[in-house]
Design an enzyme around this catalytic site. Structure first.
Site, mmCIF file in Angstrom:
data_model
loop_
_atom_site.group_PDB
_atom_site.id
_atom_site.type_symbol
_atom_site.label_atom_id
_atom_site.label_comp_id
_atom_site.label_asym_id
_atom_site.label_seq_id
_atom_site.Cartn_x
_atom_site.Cartn_y
_atom_site.Cartn_z
ATOM 1 C CB SER A 79 4.693 -6.921 -1.522
ATOM 2 O OG SER A 79 3.877 -7.278 -0.342
ATOM 3 C CE LYS A 80 -0.817 -2.206 -6.128
ATOM 4 N NZ LYS A 80 -1.599 -1.838 -6.692
ATOM 5 N NE ARG A 81 0.606 -10.539 2.783
ATOM 6 C CZ ARG A 81 1.838 -11.288 3.193
ATOM 7 N NH1 ARG A 81 2.661 -11.599 2.178
ATOM 8 N NH2 ARG A 81 2.000 -11.737 4.247
#
Ligand code: GLU
Length: 486
Positions: free
Chosen positions: A261-263
């Site tokens: 995930s981009k997170r």
């Protein structure tokens, strides 16, 4: 041209991390830096930091600062770099423009590169036509037949142009240490743009010049760059440079093997620091994303990683990023810290009022050390040592025990402790003093109210761990507070 480096003999191993300061230091870049650094240190080679800031519009000093700070925090001591200098500097691409211009001019003079005047609109039409035909969109070659004179005339007339490399058809084959032989048809590349102008080189050109000038022996980088490698090889061939060894590291995946995930991809490494992770844990964690030692060890300190690291054991398939694993590792590294160092590490995270109580901090750190997953956990779990929380009297009663009985038990404990000298406030001595009473009256009936009144909390470490940390007078005070409440 003779290779600059004899890779076979393992001489002059030189690798680099070449971040673009167009964003914060991301996890992927840090992992690439780690693999380069481990390889260099294992082989006795050199590790170089090069800042690739040719994209002037997107590069900033703040991003460069974030990247450099993060790499330094992780302990990747580079041998050459913008801050250190070295024999093949400067190490920031924006300071090397004359070097690129020299090689670009050479390619133009040799007619290996040419000015292309096609407009964006023309190129869009070409691209669409090729896509409709189902062929890979490459440059159609409209300007490739222009003579040098025609090129000069159009430039003098003020027409905008870019510089393209002539790429002849053929096979580009390169060896990748992780992927073995990779083959690409150069017809699929076409005449690539290598610069917007003499002083505006593009990545695929600048990187080749720098890797050559800096005598890089192995290019170790993320798999996302594999499509750039053939383009860089055609540039190397045009300039007569040897091709370095390549190793393209596997992607980093989420635990379910989906895209991470981009997170996490976009989290700066410095945020992991702010979240209470130790650099040692991150180094260990990152090393295992795509690489494993020969045995099934989990915890491997820096020196062990250096001793065992081997590019041959890097896997092809994606490596998994598992946050629980990172937390577990962090807990292992926190456990191993000498208490004085643990307190130093905790300093940035704790309230200012605690800072001045170093001796208490050390005693509390000993109690909490084995429970911490992250350094940030300490503030919450240790707060009761520094200030007794307000609590209700019924917290003190063990399993609904009678209030007056609980009060009596605490009084009995208080009597014993009042008579004990401070020197007896150690875990073992306190157990010897109080356990006979606890055995007589019932363990829960004595130890629960004692623990509860010392911590003011439903859950905490046991009383024999808390008391040595608090010291005699505070222990007496807290028991008195509890008796008062009952
Ligand atoms: N500057 C490139 C990046 O930040 C890396 C270039 C390379 O390793 O060849 O992704």
């Amino acid at each position: 041209m003779e290779p600059q480096i004899d890779i076979q003999t393992g001489q002059e191993i030189r690798v680099r991390i070449a971040p673009s300061p167009t964003g914060l230091l991301h996890f992927g870049t840090a992992r690439t830096a780690l693999f380069n650094w481990l390889f260099a240190r294992h082989m006795g080679g050199k590790f170089i930091l090069r800042i690739e800031d040719t994209d002037i519009e997107r590069s900033t000093k703040e991003f460069e600062e974030d990247i450099v700070t993060g790499l330094r925090w992780l302990g990747f001591d580079w041998d050459e770099g913008p801050d250190k200098g070295g024999p093949f500097g400067p190490y920031r691409q924006s300071e090397r423009l004359d070097i690129y211009a020299h090689y670009l001019q050479q390619l133009l003079d040799e007619d290996k590169a040419y000015h292309c005047f096609c407009t964006k609109e023309q190129l869009d039409v070409d691209r669409q036509a090729m896509q409709t035909q189902g062929t890979t969109p490459i440059y159609v070659g409209r300007c490739s037949a222009l003579t040098k004179e025609e090129q000069v005339q159009r430039i003098t007339a003020g027409e905008a142009s870019v510089i393209r490399l002539r790429v002849s058809e053929g096979v580009i084959e390169f060896h990748d240490i992780i992927r073995d032989v990779v083959t690409v048809q150069s017809a699929l590349i076409g005449d690539i743009i290598i610069a917007r102008s003499l002083d505006l080189p593009l990545y695929n050109f600048a990187v080749v010049v720098d890797d050559y000038e800096m005598k890089i022996s192995h290019v170790i980088r993320g798999e996302d760059h594999i499509s750039n490698t053939p383009k860089q090889i055609v540039v190397q061939r045009a300039l007569g440079f040897a091709t370095p060894e390549y190793a393209h590291l596997p992607l980093i995946l989420a635990p379910d093997r989906s895209k991470l995930s981009k997170r996490y991809i976009e989290t700066s490494l410095n945020d992991f620091k702010a979240q209470g992770y130790l650099p040692e844990s991150l180094v260990n964690f990152m090393a295992f994303i795509g690489w494993h030692p020969t045995d099934d060890k989990d915890v491997m300190a820096r020196e062990e990683l250096i001793a065992e690291f081997d590019l041959e054991r890097v896997q092809k398939g994606g490596g998994v990023f598992n946050l629980e694993k990172l937390e577990w590792l962090n807990a292992q590294y926190i456990k191993r810290l000498p208490v004085g160092i643990l307190v130093d590490e905790l300093m940035p995270f704790i309230p200012q009022e605690w800072n001045t109580q170093r001796a208490l901090l050390e005693r509390v750190a000993i109690v909490e050390q084995d429970r911490l997953k992250r350094l940030t956990d300490f503030v919450e779990s240790a707060a009761f040592f520094f200030a007794l929380p307000d609590y209700e009297a019924d917290l003190l009663a063990w399993k609904g025990a009678d209030v007056s009985m609980t009060k009596g038990h605490l009084r009995a404990v208080l009597d014993i402790l009042r008579n004990a000298p401070e020197s007896q406030f150690t875990k073992d001595a306190l157990e010897t003093l109080l356990m006979p009473l606890a055995e007589e009256k019932g363990r829960g009936d004595i130890l629960w109210p004692l623990r509860a009144c010392l911590s003011g909390k439903k859950a905490s470490p046991g009383p024999f761990e808390i008391m040595p940390a608090l010291g005699k007078s505070e222990v007496i005070h807290r028991i008195e507070v509890a008796i008062e409440k009952l």
